[in-house]
Design a protein around this motif. Sequence first.
Motif, PDB file in Angstrom:
ATOM      1  N   ARG A 109      11.434  31.247 -16.705  1.00 33.55           N
ATOM      2  CA  ARG A 109      11.867  32.617 -16.432  1.00 33.55           C
ATOM      3  C   ARG A 109      12.364  33.331 -17.689  1.00 33.55           C
ATOM      4  NH1 ARG A 109      12.379  29.843 -11.775  1.00 33.55           N
ATOM      5  NH2 ARG A 109      11.791  30.922  -9.837  1.00 33.55           N
ATOM      6  N   GLU A 110      12.635  32.587 -18.721  1.00 33.33           N
ATOM      7  CA  GLU A 110      13.022  33.211 -19.987  1.00 33.33           C
ATOM      8  C   GLU A 110      11.807  33.705 -20.773  1.00 33.33           C
ATOM      9  OE1 GLU A 110      15.294  30.372 -22.174  1.00 33.33           O
ATOM     10  OE2 GLU A 110      16.603  29.893 -20.460  1.00 33.33           O
ATOM     11  N   GLN A 111      10.617  33.310 -20.339  1.00 35.45           N
ATOM     12  CA  GLN A 111       9.412  33.616 -21.118  1.00 35.45           C
ATOM     13  C   GLN A 111       8.512  34.648 -20.453  1.00 35.45           C
ATOM     14  OE1 GLN A 111       7.685  30.230 -23.243  1.00 35.45           O
ATOM     15  NE2 GLN A 111       8.975  28.902 -21.975  1.00 35.45           N
ATOM     16  N   GLY A 112       8.951  35.173 -19.317  1.00 37.85           N
ATOM     17  CA  GLY A 112       8.148  36.179 -18.640  1.00 37.85           C
ATOM     18  C   GLY A 112       8.579  36.344 -17.202  1.00 37.85           C
ATOM     19  N   GLU A 113       7.766  37.026 -16.426  1.00 38.91           N
ATOM     20  CA  GLU A 113       8.047  37.283 -15.012  1.00 38.91           C
ATOM     21  C   GLU A 113       7.383  36.206 -14.157  1.00 38.91           C
ATOM     22  OE1 GLU A 113       6.535  40.398 -11.584  1.00 38.91           O
ATOM     23  OE2 GLU A 113       6.472  41.018 -13.688  1.00 38.91           O
ATOM     24  N   PHE A 114       8.170  35.521 -13.325  1.00 36.47           N
ATOM     25  CA  PHE A 114       7.663  34.417 -12.514  1.00 36.47           C
ATOM     26  C   PHE A 114       7.945  34.673 -11.045  1.00 36.47           C
ATOM     27  CE2 PHE A 114       8.389  29.693 -11.289  1.00 36.47           C
ATOM     28  CZ  PHE A 114       7.109  29.619 -10.735  1.00 36.47           C
ATOM     29  N   ASP A 115       6.874  34.810 -10.258  1.00 35.44           N
ATOM     30  CA  ASP A 115       6.976  34.947  -8.809  1.00 35.44           C
ATOM     31  C   ASP A 115       6.723  33.568  -8.204  1.00 35.44           C
ATOM     32  OD1 ASP A 115       6.845  35.548  -6.129  1.00 35.44           O
ATOM     33  OD2 ASP A 115       4.870  36.509  -6.242  1.00 35.44           O
ATOM     34  N   GLU A 116       7.800  32.833  -7.893  1.00 38.99           N
ATOM     35  CA  GLU A 116       7.654  31.460  -7.407  1.00 38.99           C
ATOM     36  C   GLU A 116       7.339  31.461  -5.912  1.00 38.99           C
ATOM     37  OE1 GLU A 116       9.713  27.060  -7.943  1.00 38.99           O
ATOM     38  OE2 GLU A 116      10.800  28.851  -8.555  1.00 38.99           O
ATOM     39  N   SER A 117       6.152  31.959  -5.610  1.00 41.76           N
ATOM     40  CA  SER A 117       5.661  31.965  -4.231  1.00 41.76           C
ATOM     41  C   SER A 117       4.752  30.758  -4.078  1.00 41.76           C
ATOM     42  CB  SER A 117       4.895  33.266  -3.954  1.00 41.76           C
ATOM     43  OG  SER A 117       4.312  33.250  -2.672  1.00 41.76           O
ATOM     44  N   TRP A 118       5.245  29.714  -3.438  1.00 37.70           N
ATOM     45  CA  TRP A 118       4.515  28.448  -3.390  1.00 37.70           C
ATOM     46  C   TRP A 118       3.081  28.573  -2.883  1.00 37.70           C
ATOM     47  CZ3 TRP A 118       8.923  24.880  -1.123  1.00 37.70           C
ATOM     48  CH2 TRP A 118       9.863  24.643  -2.134  1.00 37.70           C
ATOM     49  N   PRO A 119       2.806  29.327  -1.818  1.00 39.33           N
ATOM     50  CA  PRO A 119       1.415  29.391  -1.347  1.00 39.33           C
ATOM     51  C   PRO A 119       0.436  29.949  -2.378  1.00 39.33           C
ATOM     52  CG  PRO A 119       2.903  30.145   0.364  1.00 39.33           C
ATOM     53  CD  PRO A 119       3.725  30.004  -0.878  1.00 39.33           C
ATOM     54  N   LEU A 120       0.927  30.732  -3.332  1.00 36.73           N
ATOM     55  CA  LEU A 120       0.035  31.305  -4.346  1.00 36.73           C
ATOM     56  C   LEU A 120      -0.075  30.448  -5.595  1.00 36.73           C
ATOM     57  CD1 LEU A 120       1.048  35.085  -4.161  1.00 36.73           C
ATOM     58  CD2 LEU A 120      -0.848  33.923  -3.022  1.00 36.73           C
ATOM     59  N   MET A 121       0.661  29.345  -5.652  1.00 36.53           N
ATOM     60  CA  MET A 121       0.686  28.525  -6.870  1.00 36.53           C
ATOM     61  C   MET A 121      -0.435  27.482  -6.830  1.00 36.53           C
ATOM     62  SD  MET A 121       4.831  28.272  -7.416  1.00 36.53           S
ATOM     63  CE  MET A 121       4.745  27.144  -8.799  1.00 36.53           C
ATOM     64  N   ASN A 122      -1.656  27.981  -7.025  1.00 36.30           N
ATOM     65  CA  ASN A 122      -2.848  27.123  -6.951  1.00 36.30           C
ATOM     66  C   ASN A 122      -3.760  27.283  -8.158  1.00 36.30           C
ATOM     67  OD1 ASN A 122      -3.813  29.673  -6.479  1.00 36.30           O
ATOM     68  ND2 ASN A 122      -4.346  29.321  -4.341  1.00 36.30           N
ATOM     69  N   CYS A 123      -3.256  27.868  -9.241  1.00 32.51           N
ATOM     70  CA  CYS A 123      -4.009  28.081 -10.484  1.00 32.51           C
ATOM     71  C   CYS A 123      -5.095  29.141 -10.349  1.00 32.51           C
ATOM     72  CB  CYS A 123      -4.631  26.782 -11.002  1.00 32.51           C
ATOM     73  SG  CYS A 123      -3.408  25.533 -11.456  1.00 32.51           S
ATOM     74  N   MET A 124      -5.103  29.854  -9.240  1.00 34.99           N
ATOM     75  CA  MET A 124      -6.062  30.947  -9.071  1.00 34.99           C
ATOM     76  C   MET A 124      -5.364  32.269  -8.781  1.00 34.99           C
ATOM     77  SD  MET A 124      -8.931  29.776  -9.873  1.00 34.99           S
ATOM     78  CE  MET A 124      -9.827  31.289  -9.486  1.00 34.99           C
ATOM     79  N   ASN A 125      -4.072  32.318  -9.032  1.00 33.10           N
ATOM     80  CA  ASN A 125      -3.306  33.563  -8.926  1.00 33.10           C
ATOM     81  C   ASN A 125      -2.356  33.630 -10.119  1.00 33.10           C
ATOM     82  OD1 ASN A 125      -3.883  34.666  -6.009  1.00 33.10           O
ATOM     83  ND2 ASN A 125      -3.518  32.476  -5.757  1.00 33.10           N
ATOM     84  N   PHE A 126      -2.164  34.810 -10.668  1.00 33.84           N
ATOM     85  CA  PHE A 126      -1.232  34.979 -11.773  1.00 33.84           C
ATOM     86  C   PHE A 126       0.183  35.146 -11.220  1.00 33.84           C
ATOM     87  CE2 PHE A 126      -5.065  36.382 -14.197  1.00 33.84           C
ATOM     88  CZ  PHE A 126      -4.964  35.450 -15.225  1.00 33.84           C
ATOM     89  N   VAL A 127       0.832  34.003 -10.939  1.00 32.83           N
ATOM     90  CA  VAL A 127       2.214  34.060 -10.470  1.00 32.83           C
ATOM     91  C   VAL A 127       3.182  34.215 -11.642  1.00 32.83           C
ATOM     92  CG1 VAL A 127       1.779  32.742  -8.367  1.00 32.83           C
ATOM     93  CG2 VAL A 127       2.378  31.531 -10.483  1.00 32.83           C
ATOM     94  N   PHE A 128       2.694  33.950 -12.855  1.00 28.82           N
ATOM     95  CA  PHE A 128       3.502  34.134 -14.065  1.00 28.82           C
ATOM     96  C   PHE A 128       2.830  35.161 -14.964  1.00 28.82           C
ATOM     97  CE2 PHE A 128       4.203  33.227 -18.566  1.00 28.82           C
ATOM     98  CZ  PHE A 128       5.580  33.341 -18.631  1.00 28.82           C
ATOM     99  N   VAL A 129       3.650  36.067 -15.505  1.00 24.43           N
ATOM    100  CA  VAL A 129       3.152  37.092 -16.430  1.00 24.43           C
ATOM    101  C   VAL A 129       3.952  36.983 -17.720  1.00 24.43           C
ATOM    102  CG1 VAL A 129       2.775  39.551 -16.828  1.00 24.43           C
ATOM    103  CG2 VAL A 129       2.527  38.611 -14.512  1.00 24.43           C
ATOM    104  N   PRO A 130       3.313  36.667 -18.859  1.00 24.01           N
ATOM    105  CA  PRO A 130       4.050  36.540 -20.123  1.00 24.01           C
ATOM    106  C   PRO A 130       4.707  37.860 -20.520  1.00 24.01           C
ATOM    107  CG  PRO A 130       1.812  35.654 -20.312  1.00 24.01           C
ATOM    108  CD  PRO A 130       1.879  36.391 -19.010  1.00 24.01           C
ATOM    109  N   LYS A 131       5.762  37.748 -21.267  1.00 20.99           N
ATOM    110  CA  LYS A 131       6.441  38.942 -21.781  1.00 20.99           C
ATOM    111  C   LYS A 131       5.455  39.821 -22.543  1.00 20.99           C
ATOM    112  CE  LYS A 131      11.223  37.323 -22.196  1.00 20.99           C
ATOM    113  NZ  LYS A 131      12.338  37.021 -23.122  1.00 20.99           N
TER     114      LYS A 131
END
Length: 472
Positions: A392-414
């Motif tokens: 969370r110090e390195q960007g915006e992180f939406d920790e939505s477990w159902p979307l955490m499958n490497c096919m959704n951008f749940v993390f956005v770099p600064k």
Amino acid sequence: MKILFVHPHGSNWMGEGTDITSLFNLMPPLGILSIAAYLEARGMEAEIVDCYGTALRGEALVAEIVRRRPDAVAFSCTTSSFLEGYALAEALRERLPEAAIVFGGPHACSVGVSLLDRFPAIDYLVIGEGEQTLYELAAAGFRNGGAIPGVGYRKEGVGTLSAPRELIPDLDSLPFPAYRRLPDFPRRYTLPLFSYPTAPNTSIISSRGCPYQCSYCDRSVFSRGFRFNSPEYIVEHLKMLHRDFGIRHAFFYDDLFTTDRSRVARFCELKERERLPVGYNCIARLEHVDDELLRLLKRSGCWQVNFGIESGDPEVIRKHRKYYGLDEVQEKLALVRRAGMRVKGLFMIGLPGESEASIRRTIDYALSLPLDEINVTKFTPFPGAPIYRDIREQGEFDESWPLMNCMNFVFVPKGMTREQLEGLYNEFIRRFYRRTRIHWGYTQMLWKSPDSILRFLRHLPEILRFEMRQKW
């Protein structure tokens, strides 16, 4: 004692529409199959419901599990499938109140015993390798979990780990996975489209663990050691698959198939001597391959080698994994092509520290390499990965477990936006595959992989609908 294993499907891969990925790439749940075989070898009954391989969902799925009347239901879940699995567990808690509910797999191992504090329908967690732990838990009648290593249980209402479970030292002591427990194996299960010459085909794993320290990898289940099956065991595994299921091609899904050179050389020698009519693909690290090894792989039936390249920006690579010179990558990939095998590059975008400029460098670099195809994943910070600790110090992180499958951008770099990442991802895929050289390569699949062509045509309507959604 009957144990029913459930492999939940999880969320749709892009969050909407039809999941077309499982039409063209469906791997048998090898972890569950290995544990099931271990239990059966010790006199227990094991059944499997793989939600990827069945159309049953919701109430129909619950009713099917209830109909089988198991003594325990064991869920194996990734992060993206955990909440779906837990919803099933809640329904089963009401309908099968006497059955024990156990969770294992990557999500349970990475998040750990705190899950028991938040999800009351779970009785036990299996932390680490599951074969011995689940057997001992079942043999104890799913009681007194605190006395069994590798078990997450409640002590005075609080999630607690009994004790760490030691790793299985000799993987050859394990029986072959219980493939026969999958009703549609191997028909329903297949390797990625255009990544094999013949069918039926499947995946196997011949090692566990990894000694490397990549920032984005979760090693919670098998730890960071490296253990492997002997060449003799692997050849017997392939012989069984060919004899019992007609398998003609296999994908070694090991992260480090080529790490132990003597093992690979002996495997190639044995397989060639046996004249075993099963081809294969494997994943290799660039520092492990050379002309001699590649000739061995080719002679023993290797059709395609996959390499984790990840990025074309040196600074991004240095930050997240062991550095390997970009010029050397090109040289090694050319060696594979000259040896007569296909080459697939594995890339990842959206890593912490990336920018539009660095991602564009990756795209341009990928286009310069002698690759036949690519796989591009969207960086996902899983709970067990080293990078998760300060993500969370390195960007915006939406920790939505159902979307955490490497096919959704749940993390956005600064410095970037999600829309920017999606645009670059689509551009990457579009620019790579809409080239004459790549088109010619797929034209050759008419005779190199005729089964892929037939499957592609059979599902052409779904592909076209997907293309329209992406607006490429």
